[in-house]
Design an enzyme around this catalytic site. Sequence first.
Site, PDB file in Angstrom:
ATOM      1  N   GLY A 103       0.803  -1.218   0.000  1.00 33.06           N
ATOM      2  CA  GLY A 103       0.000   0.000   0.000  1.00 33.06           C
ATOM      3  C   GLY A 103       0.833   1.263   0.000  1.00 33.06           C
ATOM      4  O   GLY A 103       0.326   2.351   0.296  1.00 33.06           O
ATOM      5  N   THR A 104       2.132   1.146  -0.356  1.00 34.55           N
ATOM      6  CA  THR A 104       3.012   2.311  -0.360  1.00 34.55           C
ATOM      7  C   THR A 104       2.467   3.439  -1.223  1.00 34.55           C
ATOM      8  O   THR A 104       2.523   4.613  -0.844  1.00 34.55           O
ATOM      9  CB  THR A 104       4.422   1.912  -0.854  1.00 34.55           C
ATOM     10  OG1 THR A 104       4.964   0.936   0.026  1.00 34.55           O
ATOM     11  CG2 THR A 104       5.348   3.108  -0.927  1.00 34.55           C
ATOM     12  N   ARG A 124       1.111  28.819  -0.178  1.00 33.77           N
ATOM     13  CA  ARG A 124       2.087  28.351  -1.175  1.00 33.77           C
ATOM     14  C   ARG A 124       1.385  27.532  -2.245  1.00 33.77           C
ATOM     15  O   ARG A 124       0.388  26.835  -1.962  1.00 33.77           O
ATOM     16  CB  ARG A 124       3.162  27.493  -0.500  1.00 33.77           C
ATOM     17  CG  ARG A 124       3.964  28.225   0.560  1.00 33.77           C
ATOM     18  CD  ARG A 124       4.747  29.410  -0.004  1.00 33.77           C
ATOM     19  NE  ARG A 124       5.701  28.974  -1.013  1.00 33.77           N
ATOM     20  CZ  ARG A 124       6.942  28.560  -0.727  1.00 33.77           C
ATOM     21  NH1 ARG A 124       7.354  28.528   0.528  1.00 33.77           N
ATOM     22  NH2 ARG A 124       7.752  28.190  -1.693  1.00 33.77           N
ATOM     23  N   HIS A 133       6.532  19.101   3.729  1.00 34.82           N
ATOM     24  CA  HIS A 133       7.030  18.058   2.829  1.00 34.82           C
ATOM     25  C   HIS A 133       6.240  16.764   3.070  1.00 34.82           C
ATOM     26  O   HIS A 133       5.990  16.391   4.221  1.00 34.82           O
ATOM     27  CB  HIS A 133       8.518  17.811   3.078  1.00 34.82           C
ATOM     28  CG  HIS A 133       9.175  16.965   2.030  1.00 34.82           C
ATOM     29  ND1 HIS A 133       9.056  15.592   1.996  1.00 34.82           N
ATOM     30  CD2 HIS A 133       9.949  17.305   0.960  1.00 34.82           C
ATOM     31  CE1 HIS A 133       9.732  15.118   0.972  1.00 34.82           C
ATOM     32  NE2 HIS A 133      10.295  16.127   0.319  1.00 34.82           N
ATOM     33  N   ASN A 135       7.001  13.573   2.829  1.00 34.02           N
ATOM     34  CA  ASN A 135       7.702  12.530   3.575  1.00 34.02           C
ATOM     35  C   ASN A 135       8.203  13.032   4.928  1.00 34.02           C
ATOM     36  O   ASN A 135       7.998  12.385   5.950  1.00 34.02           O
ATOM     37  CB  ASN A 135       8.888  11.996   2.769  1.00 34.02           C
ATOM     38  CG  ASN A 135       8.472  11.345   1.477  1.00 34.02           C
ATOM     39  OD1 ASN A 135       8.206  12.035   0.498  1.00 34.02           O
ATOM     40  ND2 ASN A 135       8.414  10.017   1.457  1.00 34.02           N
ATOM     41  N   ASP A 136       8.856  14.183   4.910  1.00 36.20           N
ATOM     42  CA  ASP A 136       9.505  14.667   6.130  1.00 36.20           C
ATOM     43  C   ASP A 136       8.511  15.076   7.199  1.00 36.20           C
ATOM     44  O   ASP A 136       8.806  14.944   8.400  1.00 36.20           O
ATOM     45  CB  ASP A 136      10.402  15.866   5.800  1.00 36.20           C
ATOM     46  CG  ASP A 136      11.564  15.488   4.891  1.00 36.20           C
ATOM     47  OD1 ASP A 136      11.918  14.287   4.844  1.00 36.20           O
ATOM     48  OD2 ASP A 136      12.110  16.387   4.218  1.00 36.20           O
ATOM     49  N   ASN A 145       4.618   0.688   5.650  1.00 33.34           N
ATOM     50  CA  ASN A 145       4.468  -0.662   6.190  1.00 33.34           C
ATOM     51  C   ASN A 145       3.711  -0.709   7.510  1.00 33.34           C
ATOM     52  O   ASN A 145       3.271  -1.786   7.928  1.00 33.34           O
ATOM     53  CB  ASN A 145       5.842  -1.312   6.361  1.00 33.34           C
ATOM     54  CG  ASN A 145       6.568  -1.459   5.036  1.00 33.34           C
ATOM     55  OD1 ASN A 145       5.985  -1.251   3.986  1.00 33.34           O
ATOM     56  ND2 ASN A 145       7.841  -1.809   5.095  1.00 33.34           N
ATOM     57  N   HIS A 192     -35.226 -31.887   6.128  1.00 36.14           N
ATOM     58  CA  HIS A 192     -34.861 -32.522   4.858  1.00 36.14           C
ATOM     59  C   HIS A 192     -35.844 -32.133   3.743  1.00 36.14           C
ATOM     60  O   HIS A 192     -36.037 -32.895   2.785  1.00 36.14           O
ATOM     61  CB  HIS A 192     -34.813 -34.050   4.973  1.00 36.14           C
ATOM     62  CG  HIS A 192     -33.902 -34.543   6.042  1.00 36.14           C
ATOM     63  ND1 HIS A 192     -32.561 -34.792   5.831  1.00 36.14           N
ATOM     64  CD2 HIS A 192     -34.138 -34.828   7.365  1.00 36.14           C
ATOM     65  CE1 HIS A 192     -32.010 -35.221   6.956  1.00 36.14           C
ATOM     66  NE2 HIS A 192     -32.939 -35.244   7.902  1.00 36.14           N
ATOM     67  N   SER A 322     -41.674 -11.119 -14.249  1.00 38.97           N
ATOM     68  CA  SER A 322     -41.363 -11.769 -15.517  1.00 38.97           C
ATOM     69  C   SER A 322     -41.706 -10.857 -16.683  1.00 38.97           C
ATOM     70  O   SER A 322     -42.688 -10.106 -16.639  1.00 38.97           O
ATOM     71  CB  SER A 322     -42.145 -13.084 -15.643  1.00 38.97           C
ATOM     72  OG  SER A 322     -41.981 -13.658 -16.925  1.00 38.97           O
ATOM     73  N   SER A 323     -40.893 -10.949 -17.717  1.00 40.17           N
ATOM     74  CA  SER A 323     -41.168 -10.194 -18.935  1.00 40.17           C
ATOM     75  C   SER A 323     -42.091 -10.954 -19.880  1.00 40.17           C
ATOM     76  O   SER A 323     -42.561 -10.393 -20.875  1.00 40.17           O
ATOM     77  CB  SER A 323     -39.851  -9.892 -19.664  1.00 40.17           C
ATOM     78  OG  SER A 323     -39.208 -11.112 -20.031  1.00 40.17           O
ATOM     79  N   LYS A 328     -46.755 -12.514 -12.649  1.00 39.91           N
ATOM     80  CA  LYS A 328     -45.789 -13.254 -11.832  1.00 39.91           C
ATOM     81  C   LYS A 328     -45.017 -12.277 -10.941  1.00 39.91           C
ATOM     82  O   LYS A 328     -44.568 -11.231 -11.392  1.00 39.91           O
ATOM     83  CB  LYS A 328     -44.819 -14.019 -12.725  1.00 39.91           C
ATOM     84  CG  LYS A 328     -44.000 -15.071 -11.994  1.00 39.91           C
ATOM     85  CD  LYS A 328     -43.196 -15.899 -13.002  1.00 39.91           C
ATOM     86  CE  LYS A 328     -42.615 -17.148 -12.368  1.00 39.91           C
ATOM     87  NZ  LYS A 328     -41.615 -16.837 -11.335  1.00 39.91           N
ATOM     88  N   GLU A 335     -33.476 -12.928  -3.162  1.00 44.77           N
ATOM     89  CA  GLU A 335     -32.434 -13.298  -4.125  1.00 44.77           C
ATOM     90  C   GLU A 335     -31.267 -12.323  -4.078  1.00 44.77           C
ATOM     91  O   GLU A 335     -30.096 -12.717  -4.201  1.00 44.77           O
ATOM     92  CB  GLU A 335     -33.035 -13.357  -5.522  1.00 44.77           C
ATOM     93  CG  GLU A 335     -34.021 -14.499  -5.709  1.00 44.77           C
ATOM     94  CD  GLU A 335     -34.847 -14.399  -6.976  1.00 44.77           C
ATOM     95  OE1 GLU A 335     -35.643 -15.314  -7.234  1.00 44.77           O
ATOM     96  OE2 GLU A 335     -34.705 -13.394  -7.715  1.00 44.77           O
TER      97      GLU A 335
END
Length: 470
Positions: A103-104, A124, A133, A135-136, A145, A192, A322-323, A328, A335
């Site tokens: 997932g990086t 800015r 930034h 990352n920073d 990770n 059954h 039903s078509s 019906k 379902e």
Amino acid sequence: MDQAETATRTETDSMGQMQVPGWALWGASTQRAVENFPIARRPVPAGITRAFGLLKAACARVNQDLGRLAPELAGPIIEAAGEVAEGRHDRHFVVDVYQTGSGTSSNMNANEVIANLANQKLGRPIGTKKPVHPNDHVNMGQSSNDTFPTAMHIAAAVQLHRELIPALKRLHGSLDEKARAWDRIIKIGRTHLMDATPIRVGQVFAGYGDQARQAIERAEAAVQCLSPLAIGGTAVGTGINTHPEFGSRVAAGLSSRTGIRFVEARNHPEAQAAKDGFVQAGGYVKTIAVSLSKIANDIRWLGSGPRCGLFELLLPEIQPGSSIMPGKVNPVICESVIQVACRVIGNDATITCGGFGGVGSILELNVAMPVMADAMIESIALLANASNVFVDKLLDGLACNQQRCAELIEQSLMMVTSLAPEIGYDNAAKLARQAFNENRTIRELALEQKLLDPARLDQLLDPARMTRPD
């Protein structure tokens, strides 16, 4: 498409320059992923994106509290991450589900979007990476990770807590109401698919209601499985480049924000190298799907007909069935719910495979997390929606055909079961066979053959008495 929509800007990352759409809040790292992974052509679920917003805000707040991130940077980051958590910037999260298994790319997508938003708030332009930034500052004390496994836990737990559990509580309430309302109505039981002894309709629906109650408990158990968070482990679970208190503080902040109890994982290598807790949560979710499939399937069987089926239940007529066959009407909601169960069971197989050793969980990292997260988020959403639709479109309008229930009770050969203790099993079986061959009822033959006193016979063949132990 106007010029503003087609314009691009040049961004850089550790690998060089990339052309990024001028309007986009993401940067070069995200753009590489967009171009590298045109697989599903759909991004990770919005729930993951919003979980990243919650996580990044919590991380910035903790880093500020620890004195590692200046308040003038932390504030805009927290504000920007909060907007992401609210879903205000979903369209800027564009990395495909089928991406790097850690997932990086999604983590960097979050870092870049939040950094650009924060820089905008500081006056800015986007793409400058200054003063915030990606990352920073946004990713301070973190690694993909430990952030992606944390985000997937947050997203799934929040969705269970806010969507599925309330939907299951509605389902339980509706089924429980039917159980109480129909507790005096007797129908024939079936095992059954064959006739069995009588049972109260209320008892049947109380059984369904208890399945729903246990589904709620399973959803709550799934949330507990997702409570431990990987955050604080960074690259391989050792916590390199982060503060020792970082993980526990972030978990506490997330608990306060979501109302869900999150804790720092007891063992970070386990939390990042394996996804056993996520797999266990997926198993609970799958079991909920199995429960719903049982309830929906029973109801469609009991509503089958109207002339040539069981027809003990009257399902609401919500659309033509039903078509070609006029008039019906089909059990379409049942379902739909059953199809959802099929999908969730398949998604659970995906989650299980993703957590499997040698497939996703390899050495110090699981590398199938995006697809596991996608499957889980879809399953939770489908079950929540299906549960609500089941209540709104079917259970609220469901009725019991008392006349049909009474007719089938009297015709049933298994009414003979209550006579067996007094006339013997073999004689009772012989009576049932004769009643079937002659198309007569047990009551008729027993009276004709004077097997028992009529009063005693009426007592033994009382359907209501047969549904309660002596």
